[in-house]
Design a protein around this motif. Structure first.
Motif, PDB file in Angstrom:
ATOM      1  N   THR A   1      48.917  15.741  91.001  1.00 45.59           N
ATOM      2  CA  THR A   1      49.635  16.327  89.862  1.00 45.59           C
ATOM      3  C   THR A   1      49.660  17.847  89.972  1.00 45.59           C
ATOM      4  O   THR A   1      50.544  18.498  89.415  1.00 45.59           O
ATOM      5  CB  THR A   1      48.994  15.923  88.528  1.00 45.59           C
ATOM      6  N   TRP A   2      48.678  18.419  90.672  1.00 49.08           N
ATOM      7  CA  TRP A   2      48.641  19.863  90.885  1.00 49.08           C
ATOM      8  C   TRP A   2      49.441  20.245  92.128  1.00 49.08           C
ATOM      9  O   TRP A   2      50.040  21.317  92.181  1.00 49.08           O
ATOM     10  CB  TRP A   2      47.203  20.348  91.031  1.00 49.08           C
TER      11      TRP A   2
ATOM     12  N   SER B   1      55.745  18.732  89.140  1.00 49.74           N
ATOM     13  CA  SER B   1      54.912  18.060  88.132  1.00 49.74           C
ATOM     14  C   SER B   1      55.381  16.630  87.878  1.00 49.74           C
ATOM     15  O   SER B   1      55.485  16.184  86.739  1.00 49.74           O
ATOM     16  CB  SER B   1      54.915  18.861  86.817  1.00 49.74           C
TER      17      SER B   1
ATOM     18  N   ARG C   1      51.573  24.888  75.392  1.00 42.78           N
ATOM     19  CA  ARG C   1      50.463  23.985  75.105  1.00 42.78           C
ATOM     20  C   ARG C   1      49.314  24.277  76.058  1.00 42.78           C
ATOM     21  O   ARG C   1      49.551  24.533  77.238  1.00 42.78           O
ATOM     22  CB  ARG C   1      50.912  22.523  75.256  1.00 42.78           C
TER      23      ARG C   1
ATOM     24  N   GLU D   1      46.394  23.865  78.674  1.00 36.78           N
ATOM     25  CA  GLU D   1      46.107  22.933  79.748  1.00 36.78           C
ATOM     26  C   GLU D   1      44.754  22.274  79.496  1.00 36.78           C
ATOM     27  O   GLU D   1      43.852  22.855  78.883  1.00 36.78           O
ATOM     28  CB  GLU D   1      46.083  23.674  81.085  1.00 36.78           C
ATOM     29  N   HIS D   2      44.613  21.033  79.955  1.00 31.15           N
ATOM     30  CA  HIS D   2      43.333  20.334  79.833  1.00 31.15           C
ATOM     31  C   HIS D   2      42.259  21.136  80.565  1.00 31.15           C
ATOM     32  O   HIS D   2      42.467  21.587  81.699  1.00 31.15           O
ATOM     33  CB  HIS D   2      43.454  18.934  80.441  1.00 31.15           C
TER      34      HIS D   2
ATOM     35  N   HIS E   1      39.448  20.334  82.022  1.00 31.84           N
ATOM     36  CA  HIS E   1      38.799  19.729  83.192  1.00 31.84           C
ATOM     37  C   HIS E   1      37.344  20.181  83.287  1.00 31.84           C
ATOM     38  O   HIS E   1      36.906  20.787  84.275  1.00 31.84           O
ATOM     39  CB  HIS E   1      39.546  20.097  84.484  1.00 31.84           C
TER      40      HIS E   1
END
Length: 283
Positions: free
Chosen positions: A126-127, A132, A223, A225-226, A228
């Protein structure tokens, strides 16, 4: 560049499909399937998103195809268009190259397929993907992505998003791979990363007079980012382990460094969607 499009209807000598959609022309040597998108034909109805989610049983919040707005120009010469995008079935897919468990494969028909059984949910793809495209699916704890509705494709039928588009803005084509490598300028569209990065194959028909200064309609809706957190702790603890190892003056100091390193590595497994399958990355 040789391009062959969907069969428009029954014809002598052609294999036609069921009412589920028109049949695809078979591929010839050196060709693969790819999406084509006519930007000016899209009305932003999101029917393709809904059809994709229904066809593939996607939960709320997981989207393999996304529709966004593109705006640009200065009053009174302004334009607002829509862009529908899913997997570009790249010739050099970054998701495949960067996957530590070889969960991705490039099929002979051009589809970049994801093998769910091999995925450990590390989300590195995903990175890696500049578009994306792969998404983490929480209910399955793995990454998933568009495969052009592969079961339908193998039956000679068009993907669900193509059949659901009321304006036929999305189509499927057979493209000559060698010719596309030589000239893939049609793979570029406003706000998208350059097609040079992965040799993405989706052909975008951008209308004439599109303003150079464009921006996405969602650019103002930022928004976070998660965070992690497992990777945050991995970074902090490994740095602490290196520091402890370099300054250790006795056995106890070296043991402390080893413990910190072990905790760091163990903590990093919590980042995986399927931590019990982490061993797949060691093969």
């Amino acid at each position: 560049m040789a391009i062959r499009v969907l069969d428009p209807g029954p014809a002598k000598g052609r294999v036609t499909s069921t009412p589920a959609g028109p049949a695809l022309l078979p591929l010839e040597a050196g060709e693969q399937y790819r999406f084509a998108f006519a930007m000016e034909s899209c009305v932003g109805c999101h029917s393709c998103e809904a059809a994709c989610a229904e066809q593939n049983g996607l939960p709320p919040g997981t989207a393999w195809r996304r529709v966004g707005e593109i705006e640009g120009g200065e009053f009174p010469d302004t334009r607002r268009l829509h862009l529908s995008m899913s997997c570009n079935q790249c010739l050099e897919p970054a998701c495949l190259i960067g996957c530590p468990t070889n969960a991705y494969i490039k099929l002979p028909n051009g589809v970049v397929a994801h093998q769910a059984d091999e995925c450990i949910g590390c989300q590195y793809c995903t990175w890696n993907c500049p578009y994306s495209v792969p998404v983490f699916q929480p209910d399955r704890r793995i990454v998933t992505k568009c495969d052009m509705c592969l079961p339908r494709l193998e039956e000679g039928l068009e993907p669900a998003c193509v059949g659901a588009c009321p304006t036929k803005a999305i189509t499927v084509e057979a493209v000559n791979v060698a010719a596309w490598r030589e000239d893939h300028a049609a793979g570029d569209a406003p706000l998208l990363p350059s097609s040079d990065l992965t040799l993405s194959t989706t052909r975008y028909a951008v209308p004439d007079g599109m303003p150079l200064g464009t921006f996405g309609g969602s650019e103002w809706a930022l928004r976070p980012e998660h965070p992690h957190w497992p990777l945050v702790w991995l970074t902090l603890l490994t740095q602490a382990a290196v520091g402890a190892s370099l300054t250790a003056g006795d056995r106890a100091g070296r043991m402390m460094a080893a413990v910190l390193a072990a905790v760091a590595l163990s903590t990093s497994l919590l980042h995986l969607g399927r931590p019990l399958y982490a061993w797949k990355a060691l093969r």
